[in-house]
Design a protein around this motif. Structure first.
Motif, PDB file in Angstrom:
ATOM      1  N   TRP A 124       0.827  -1.205   0.000  1.00  0.00           N
ATOM      2  CA  TRP A 124       0.000   0.000   0.000  1.00  0.00           C
ATOM      3  C   TRP A 124       0.867   1.264   0.000  1.00  0.00           C
ATOM      4  CZ3 TRP A 124      -3.748   2.605  -1.529  1.00  0.00           C
ATOM      5  CH2 TRP A 124      -4.281   3.713  -0.874  1.00  0.00           C
ATOM      6  N   SER A 131      -3.306   6.648  -5.739  1.00  0.00           N
ATOM      7  CA  SER A 131      -4.735   6.596  -5.420  1.00  0.00           C
ATOM      8  C   SER A 131      -5.342   7.996  -5.416  1.00  0.00           C
ATOM      9  CB  SER A 131      -4.934   5.933  -4.053  1.00  0.00           C
ATOM     10  OG  SER A 131      -6.302   5.910  -3.710  1.00  0.00           O
ATOM     11  N   THR A 138      -9.471  -0.171  -7.897  1.00  0.00           N
ATOM     12  CA  THR A 138      -9.085  -1.553  -7.640  1.00  0.00           C
ATOM     13  C   THR A 138      -7.566  -1.639  -7.659  1.00  0.00           C
ATOM     14  OG1 THR A 138     -11.063  -2.480  -8.690  1.00  0.00           O
ATOM     15  CG2 THR A 138      -9.152  -3.936  -8.490  1.00  0.00           C
ATOM     16  N   ILE A 139      -6.988  -2.168  -6.592  1.00  0.00           N
ATOM     17  CA  ILE A 139      -5.548  -2.445  -6.593  1.00  0.00           C
ATOM     18  C   ILE A 139      -5.354  -3.874  -7.088  1.00  0.00           C
ATOM     19  CG2 ILE A 139      -3.476  -2.722  -5.186  1.00  0.00           C
ATOM     20  CD1 ILE A 139      -4.531  -0.578  -3.321  1.00  0.00           C
ATOM     21  N   ALA A 163      -3.808  -9.781  -0.942  1.00  0.00           N
ATOM     22  CA  ALA A 163      -4.703  -8.794  -1.568  1.00  0.00           C
ATOM     23  C   ALA A 163      -5.814  -8.390  -0.601  1.00  0.00           C
ATOM     24  CB  ALA A 163      -5.285  -9.363  -2.856  1.00  0.00           C
ATOM     25  N   VAL A 166      -4.406  -5.984   1.885  1.00  0.00           N
ATOM     26  CA  VAL A 166      -4.197  -4.669   1.284  1.00  0.00           C
ATOM     27  C   VAL A 166      -5.518  -3.905   1.214  1.00  0.00           C
ATOM     28  CG1 VAL A 166      -3.533  -3.438  -0.819  1.00  0.00           C
ATOM     29  CG2 VAL A 166      -2.146  -5.365  -0.012  1.00  0.00           C
ATOM     30  N   GLN A 167      -6.600  -4.601   0.897  1.00  0.00           N
ATOM     31  CA  GLN A 167      -7.900  -3.925   0.853  1.00  0.00           C
ATOM     32  C   GLN A 167      -8.291  -3.398   2.228  1.00  0.00           C
ATOM     33  OE1 GLN A 167     -11.118  -6.123  -0.899  1.00  0.00           O
ATOM     34  NE2 GLN A 167     -12.476  -4.346  -0.911  1.00  0.00           N
ATOM     35  N   SER A 170      -6.103  -0.244   2.916  1.00  0.00           N
ATOM     36  CA  SER A 170      -6.112   0.847   1.931  1.00  0.00           C
ATOM     37  C   SER A 170      -7.467   1.538   1.821  1.00  0.00           C
ATOM     38  CB  SER A 170      -5.723   0.311   0.554  1.00  0.00           C
ATOM     39  OG  SER A 170      -6.720  -0.575   0.050  1.00  0.00           O
ATOM     40  N   HIS A 174     -11.884  -2.332  -4.249  1.00  0.00           N
ATOM     41  CA  HIS A 174     -11.592  -3.726  -4.530  1.00  0.00           C
ATOM     42  C   HIS A 174     -10.081  -3.958  -4.578  1.00  0.00           C
ATOM     43  CE1 HIS A 174     -15.793  -4.073  -5.860  1.00  0.00           C
ATOM     44  NE2 HIS A 174     -15.585  -3.016  -6.615  1.00  0.00           N
ATOM     45  N   THR A 175      -9.688  -5.181  -4.266  1.00  0.00           N
ATOM     46  CA  THR A 175      -8.333  -5.637  -4.573  1.00  0.00           C
ATOM     47  C   THR A 175      -8.454  -6.996  -5.250  1.00  0.00           C
ATOM     48  OG1 THR A 175      -8.060  -6.692  -2.417  1.00  0.00           O
ATOM     49  CG2 THR A 175      -7.199  -4.443  -2.655  1.00  0.00           C
ATOM     50  N   ASP A 176      -7.477  -7.299  -6.080  1.00  0.00           N
ATOM     51  CA  ASP A 176      -7.466  -8.578  -6.784  1.00  0.00           C
ATOM     52  C   ASP A 176      -6.010  -8.894  -7.088  1.00  0.00           C
ATOM     53  OD1 ASP A 176      -8.290 -10.901  -8.025  1.00  0.00           O
ATOM     54  OD2 ASP A 176      -9.444  -9.915  -9.616  1.00  0.00           O
ATOM     55  N   TYR A 177      -5.784 -10.057  -7.679  1.00  0.00           N
ATOM     56  CA  TYR A 177      -4.418 -10.417  -8.042  1.00  0.00           C
ATOM     57  C   TYR A 177      -4.387 -11.043  -9.424  1.00  0.00           C
ATOM     58  CZ  TYR A 177      -5.412 -15.378  -7.343  1.00  0.00           C
ATOM     59  OH  TYR A 177      -5.924 -16.639  -7.451  1.00  0.00           O
TER      60      TYR A 177
END
Length: 260
Positions: A124, A131, A138-139, A163, A166-167, A170, A174-177
């Motif tokens: 983050w 950001s 979405t990260i 992930a 991190v959400q 932060s 959304h977060t995803d990988y």
């Protein structure tokens, strides 16, 4: 009489700043007792390879090696082959060309960073400046991954959990990988940006900058809208805290072990 010493092992890089960031973290370690510490690299750093580190520690009378694998995922085939070559496991899970090291000391082998809370903060910290409107962002964490069965699942489990962490810290929507191996980067980024209308911030889950962060990731994202600084996890002051916790864990394991 036991005399423990610490061997921090990483892949190595031709980037001078990568080696310097590891050395800097080591120089700042605050350990519960004074221990000799060496960094050993799998390749690319002449005079400071893994065997060099072993030799330097054993020359100081070290009887127990506390080995910290400084890799981002337990799904790395390098972690598997190093653990085998150090004598910490009888056989590698996957065939390797890495010859067993010459080790006289007892080996206590640690674990990679995976989804450690400090690593989530580091991720983050590296993308926070990108950001703008968290509720619309979405990260997307991007890791190297692995095409090999067993290793791929470990990669996915670790980066998915990271992930989520991190959400939590932060506050983005959304977060995803996504992984480079097997390739899912383009499809994941396209899904979030075009199908979900989210602003995608790309976070490379790599310890140091290099070919993958400068060339491969941008190539996979070609034609898509995204924000990307290319900043990797290191350098970062929290690396030292992660190392200290690992060393403390291994030291406790060492102290409990009965000498053979």
């Amino acid at each position: 009489m036991k005399k423990p010493g610490v061997l921090i092992i990483s892949h190595g890089s031709q980037e001078k700043t990568w080696v310097e960031s590891v050395d800097d973290a080591i120089s700042r370690l605050n350990l519960p007792e004074p221990l000799p510490v060496e960094a050993g690299f799998l390749e690319l750093v002449n005079g400071r390879l893994i065997q060099d580190g072993i030799n330097r520690l054993e020359a100081q009378g070290v009887t127990d090696l506390l080995v910290v694998p400084l890799f981002v995922s337990s799904g790395s085939t390098h972690v598997d082959e190093i653990e085998y070559a150090m004598g910490a496991k009888e056989a590698p899970e996957r065939e390797t060309d890495l010859e067993p090291f010459e080790v006289q000391a007892r080996v206590h082998f640690g674990y990679p960073v995976d989804d450690d809370p400090d690593i989530a903060v580091m991720v983050w910290d590296k993308v926070q400046s990108l950001s703008q409107q968290p509720e619309q962002e979405t990260i997307l964490l991007i890791g190297h991954g692995s095409i090999h069965d067993g290793f791929r699942q470990r990669w996915e489990a670790g980066i998915a959990s990271l992930a989520r962490r991190v959400q939590d810290i932060s506050g983005v929507a959304h977060t995803d990988y996504a992984l480079l191996n097997p390739e899912s980067v383009h499809d994941k980024a396209k899904y979030w940006s075009e199908e979900r209308g989210s602003r995608v911030i790309v976070a490379p889950l790599f310890l140091s900058a290099g070919y993958f962060t400068r060339h491969v990731i941008p190539e996979r994202l070609q034609g898509l809208e995204y924000a990307y600084s290319g900043e990797t996890l290191l350098p970062h002051p929290l690396l030292g805290q992660w190392l200290e916790r690992q060393i403390q864990y291994l030291l406790e394991q060492c102290n409990r072990a009965v000498p053979s």
